[in-house]
Design an enzyme around this catalytic site. Structure first.
Site, PDB file in Angstrom:
ATOM      1  CG  ASP A   1       5.788 156.437  39.640  1.00  0.00           C
ATOM      2  OD1 ASP A   1       6.974 156.543  39.994  1.00  0.00           O
ATOM      3  OD2 ASP A   1       5.749 157.688  38.740  1.00  0.00           O
TER       4      ASP A   1
ATOM      5  CD  GLU B   1      15.541 159.308  35.718  1.00  0.00           C
ATOM      6  OE1 GLU B   1      15.488 158.348  36.169  1.00  0.00           O
ATOM      7  OE2 GLU B   1      14.646 159.435  34.516  1.00  0.00           O
TER       8      GLU B   1
ATOM      9  CB  THR C   1      19.360 155.150  36.931  1.00  0.00           C
ATOM     10  OG1 THR C   1      19.352 155.743  35.462  1.00  0.00           O
ATOM     11  CG2 THR C   1      18.962 156.339  37.741  1.00  0.00           C
TER      12      THR C   1
ATOM     13  CD  GLU D   1      18.541 156.697  41.709  1.00  0.00           C
ATOM     14  OE1 GLU D   1      17.561 156.566  41.042  1.00  0.00           O
ATOM     15  OE2 GLU D   1      19.065 157.601  42.442  1.00  0.00           O
TER      16      GLU D   1
ATOM     17  CG  LEU E   1      14.654 148.023  36.262  1.00  0.00           C
ATOM     18  CD1 LEU E   1      14.717 146.644  35.443  1.00  0.00           C
ATOM     19  CD2 LEU E   1      13.176 148.668  36.111  1.00  0.00           C
TER      20      LEU E   1
END
Length: 768
Positions: free
Chosen positions: A429, A515, A670, A709, A712
Site C-alpha cells: 500500500d 479479498e 493470488t 495475479e 508480490l
C-alpha cells in the site's frame, strides 16, 4: 594563520558555519542519547558544523577546507514525518494544544488555540530569533492534511499569513519567521475552524545569503515536524455546531420562502452541485450562460480547493444519473448486443497504481501507451469507496471516467475493483484512502467494537466493516449490503455506455485488501510467518457464535473463544491448534468459515443481479496464504484464521469455488508467481505451488473460472517463468503493478513476458 585561511570570503563561510551551530558539537549532536558521549564517526554533518568550521579556519588536514552541508536536507518536497503532537487537549485547558520538539540546533514550540470560531496555530523558536538577529532569514515550508488521511496539500487561502509565497509545482508554501514582542521568532497561522485542516506539516531552514547553502532543520526523528491543528474532540464539536447551524439556516430559508411566496418575490435558483471553488466556477458559468469566465491566475487555482488536481472535484459532469428500472433494462439489452465472448487466449492485464486519483491523466496516458505497445490486453483499477461516495448516495466518478476515455482511445480494457475497504496498512500500500468519512462517523456512533472486526485483545480494525453488521441499518438508515448495492448500481448508471467496449469485467471487493477473508494478519501486529489471530470478538460476531451454540445445544461453549496466543505464536505452542481436531475446534472453525462464506454470498448475489443483465463478468479475490501450509501440525492455521477452513479433511477452496459458481463469479487467486522451495522449512513451511494447485483443482471441480495475479512485485525472470508455467490453467492474469521500473529498466523483460503469454489458450478455448 596561513594566508589562504584569512581571505574575507573564507572568513564569511566560516562564520556562517559557526552560526549554523550555535551550540557545541557534543551538545547539538543528534546521534546519541542524552547524557551519552558523542560518537564522532556517527555524528551527522549538520550537528558537527562548529567543529568543521574550526578545522576550516585552521586549514584542517588539507582535505576539508569549508563546511560540508552536502548531507543536510535540500529543498525537496515533504517526505515522511513523525508525529510529535498531542492528540487530545489537556482537560485543564481544553482550548489549547501544546507540543515541543528539538531539531538538534533549533528548538520548536507549537501551540494550537481555539477561540470562538477561529483556530490559531503558532510555531515559535528562540533559536530562530537568534539567527534573525544575526542578520539571517529563517523560513518554514509547510503543507496541510485536511482529512487526516496522509495526503498533503497546499493550505486554504484563509490560512495564509502575510508574505507567504507559493512554491512552483509543490504542494507546500513558504512563510518567513518574524520576531515577536518577547524576543522570539514565530509564524502565526489563523483559520476559521470550519475549514481548518486536521494536521500541519513543516520544516525550517536558515538562509544565510546569496552564494551560500541553506541549512535545513528536521526533528529529532530525522523527519518533518508535524502538529495536530484540529484534534478529534474539536472536530466532533465543530461538526455538531455546523449541523445545528444548518438546521437554523434551513428553517430560515423555509420562512423566507413562505414570505417570498406571499409577496411574489422569488429567490434565484441554485444549481444543486454549485461549488464555491474557483476551479469549477468557469465551467459552470459556461454551461449556464454560454460564456466562459476569465481563467484565474495560477495562485488562485489552488486557493479554493485542498485537492492538488481537479479530477475528483465535484462538477456538473459528476451529477448522479439514477435510472429507473425500465430504462436500465433497455440499456442492458443494448449492452448485451455488443457482448462477445470469443476470446481464445489468456487475458493479460496490469494493475494501476493505488494512488491513481492523484495522477495527471496526460502522464498516465503516456504509460498506458507503453503497456499497449508491450502487448497488454487491459488494466485493472481500484474504484475507492472512500473517494467516490463522499456523502451518502452522492457519487463522483469523474476521475475514473477520464481513465476509461483514455483507455478507449488507446485500445485497452478496464477492469474496475469495487473497493469497499480502506487503503493503507497492507503489503504494497503506497497511499492512504480511508473509508468514507460519513461511514466512519456512523461506525463511531454505534461503537467501533460493533462496526469493525475486533481481536481477542479488544483492538478494532477499521479496514473493512464487520460482516456481523451486513444487515444492520446503521449507515443513515441503510445496511452495508444495501450501501454496496447502491454503489454498484450507481457505477452501472454512469458507465453503461462503455460496457463491452472498454469494460467487460468487474471485481467485487469482499473484505480487507478486497479479498474474501478476515483481517487476521494486520501489519501493525503481525510478522511473517505468524498464523495471525481470529477476528470474532466484535459484539455481532460474539452474538452470532452464542446463537449457534444455543441452536446446536452447546450452551457451554457460548463464552468459550479460542486462545491461540498472539498473532505470531507458533501453532505447535498454542493449545487451540494442538486440539483443533476435537469437537469444539471443528465446530468453531466451521462456524467461523461459514460466516465468511455467507458474507461473500450476500454481496456477490447482489452484484450478480446488477451486472448479469449487462453480461458483465464479476469476480472475487481469494488471498494466497502460502505460509504454514505444510506445517507438521496440519492445522493450516494461517488459512483458518483468515476464514479458510482447510483442515480436518475440509477443502476450503472447493467450498469457496462452489459459492462463487452459484453466484456467477470468477475465482481470482493470488501468489501465482511464488515458487516452492525458498521457505519450505521451519518456521515458514511455505508451499505456494501446492496451494495454487489445490485452489485451481477446487475451481475446476466446481466449474468455476479460475484467474490469478501475483502477490508480490516480480523483478526477476524466475517469477515470470512461474506465471507462464501456470498460465494454461488461468482464464486471465493481472500483473501487479504499473510503476516507473516496469516502464523503465524492466520494460523489455516485461514485454518479452507479455509476448510469451499471447499464444497460451484459456481453459475454456482448449475444452472447446
Amino acid at each position: 594563520m596561513p594566508e589562504h585561511c584569512t581571505s574575507p570570503a573564507r572568513i564569511l563561510v566560516v562564520l556562517a558555519a559557526l552560526l549554523a551551530g550555535l551550540v557545541s558539537a557534543d551538545a547539538a549532536c543528534v546521534c546519541r542519547a542524552p547524557g551519552a558521549t558523542c560518537d564522532q564517526k556517527l555524528c551527522t554533518p549538520r550537528a558537527r558544523a562548529p567543529e568543521r568550521a574550526l578545522l576550516a579556519l585552521r586549514g584542517g588536514d588539507g582535505e576539508q577546507t569549508s563546511p560540508d552541508f552536502s548531507k543536510a536536507r535540500g529543498p525537496s518536497k515533504l517526505q515522511r514525518s513523525y508525529s510529535i503532537s498531542a492528540i487530545v487537549p489537556p482537560a485543564a485547558d481544553p482550548s489549547h494544544l501544546r507540543a515541543e520538539a528539538s531539531s538538534g540546533d533549533m528548538d520548536v514550540h507549537m501551540v494550537t488555540t481555539r477561540k470562538e470560531r477561529m483556530i490559531e496555530a503558532t510555531i515559535s523558536s528562540k533559536k530562530a530569533a537568534d539567527f534573525i538577529k544575526s542578520g539571517h532569514s529563517v523560513y518554514m515550508h509547510w503543507a496541510v492534511d485536511p482529512e487526516d488521511n496522509g495526503e498533503w496539500h497546499r493550505p486554504p487561502k484563509e490560512m495564509l499569513p502575510e508574505g507567504t509565497n507559493y512554491r512552483y509545482k509543490k504542494h507546500s508554501v513558504q512563510t518567513k519567521f518574524v520576531l515577536d514582542k518577547e524576543g522570539g521568532a514565530q509564524v502565526v497561522l489563523t483559520v476559521p475552524d470550519g475549514i481548518a485542516p486536521r494536521k500541519l506539516r513543516f520544516i525550517c531552514f536558515v538562509h544565510h545569503g546569496e552564494g551560500t547553502k541553506d541549512v535545513w532543520f528536521k526533528n529529532a526523528n530525522e523527519g518533518d515536524f508535524e502538529m495536530v491543528v484540529v484534534p478529534e474532540i474539536w472536530r466532533q464539536e465543530i461538526e455538531e455546531r455546523e449541523a445545528e447551524d444548518g438546521k437554523k439556516d434551513a428553517s430560515k430559508a423555509s420562512v423566507t420562502g413562505i414570505f417570498g411566496f406571499l409577496t411574489g418575490q422569488r429567490a434565484a435558483p441554485q444549481h444543486p452541485l454549485r461549488q464555491t471553488s474557483n476551479l469549477t466556477e468557469g465551467v459552470e458559468q459556461l454551461e449556464e450562460t454560454g460564456e466562459r469566465a476569465p481563467s484565474p491566475p495560477r495562485s488562485a487555482e489552488l486557493d479554493g480547493s485542498w485537492r492538488p488536481h481537479r479530477k475528483l472535484q465535484r462538477s456538473k459532469s459528476a451529477e448522479i444519473r439514477h435510472l429507473n428500472k425500465e430504462k436500465r433494462m433497455r440499456l442492458a439489452e443494448d449492452a448485451k448486443s455488443r457482448h462477445r465472448d470469443d476470446r481464445q487466449h489468456v487475458k493479460l492485464s496490469v494493475m494501476l497504481p493505488l494512488d491513481l486519483h492523484k495522477w495527471r491523466i496526460t502522464s498516465l496516458e503516456r504509460r498506458l501507451v507503453k503497456l499497449k505497445e508491450a502487448g497488454v490486453h487491459g488494466v485493472m483499477c481500484d474504484l475507492w469507496w472512500g473517494l467516490v461516495e463522499d456523502k451518502p448516495k452522492q457519487y463522483d466518478f469523474t476521475a475514473y471516467t477520464e481513465l476509461v476515455k483514455a483507455c478507449e482511445r488507446i485500445g485497452l480494457e478496464v477492469e474496475f475493483v469495487m473497493s469497499f475497504h480502506r487503503c493503507g496498512g497492507n503489503v504494497g500500500d503506497s497511499c492512504t484512502v480511508p473509508l468514507p468519512r460519513w461511514v466512519s462517523k456512523c461506525a463511531n456512533q454505534v461503537g467501533r467494537d460493533v462496526a469493525y472486526y475486533t481481536d481477542r485483545h479488544g483492538t478494532t480494525n477499521d479496514e473493512y466493516l464487520s460482516l456481523a453488521v451486513d444487515e444492520k441499518p446503521f449507515l443513515e438508515g441503510r445496511t452495508p449490503v444495501q450501501v454496496y448495492e447502491d454503489y454498484m448500481t450507481a457505477f452501472v448508471d454512469n458507465f453503461h455506455q462503455y460496457f463491452h467496449k472498454t469494460i467487460s469485467k468487474v471485481q467485487i471487493g469482499l473484505g480487507p485488501a478486497g479479498e474474501l477473508r478476515y483481517p487476521s494478519f494486520p501489519l501493525t501486529k503481525w510478522c511473517y510467518p505468524g498464523p495471525g489471530s481470529f477476528q470474532c470478538y466484535d459484539k455481532g460476531m460474539k452474538e452470532s457464535w452464542a446463537k449457534w451454540c444455543r441452536d446446536n445445544h452447546k450452551k457451554d461453549w457460548q463464552n468459550h473463544h479460542p486462545d491461540t496466543g498472539g498473532y505470531n505464536t507458533e501453532p505447535g505452542k498454542s493449545k487451540f491448534w494442538r486440539e483443533a481436531g476435537n469437537e469444539y475446534g471443528k465446530a468453531f472453525l466451521k462456524w467461523y468459515s461459514d460466516e465468511l462464506l455467507a458474507h461473500g454470498a450476500r454481496i456477490l448475489s447482489r452484484a450478480r443481479d446488477i451486472f448479469e443483465p449487462f453480461r458483465i463478468e464479476i469476480s472475487g479475490k481469494i488471498a494466497g496464504l502460502h505460509w504454514l501450509y505444510s506445517d507438521p501440525t496440519h492445522t493450516h492455521s494461517a488459512e483458518c484464521c483468515a476464514g479458510y477452513y482447510n483442515t480436518n479433511k475440509n477443502d476450503a477452496y472447493a467450498n469457496i469455488a462452489r459459492m462463487f459458481k452459484s453466484n456467477g463469479a470468477t475465482f481470482d487467486f493470488t501468489c501465482i508467481e511464488i515458487p516452492t522451495g525458498r521457505d519450505k522449512d521451519y518456521p515458514y513451511y511455505s508451499d505456494p505451488e501446492g496451494l495454487v494447485w489445490q485452489a485451481k483443482t477446487g475451481a475446476e471441480k466446481a466449474g468455476c473460472k479460475f484467474a490469478g495475479e501475483n502477490a508480490l512485485p516480480v523483478d526477476s525472470w524466475e517469477g515470470y517463468d512461474m506465471i507462464l508455467r501456470k498460465a494454461k490453467h488461468l482464464d486471465s492474469f493481472c500483473f501487479l503493478r504499473l510503476n516507473e521500473d516496469l516502464i523503465g529498466h524492466q520494460y523489455n523483460e516485461f514485454k518479452h513476458f507479455a509476448h510469451k503469454m499471447h499464444p497460451i489458450k484459456r481453459p475454456q478455448a482448449r475444452a472447446a
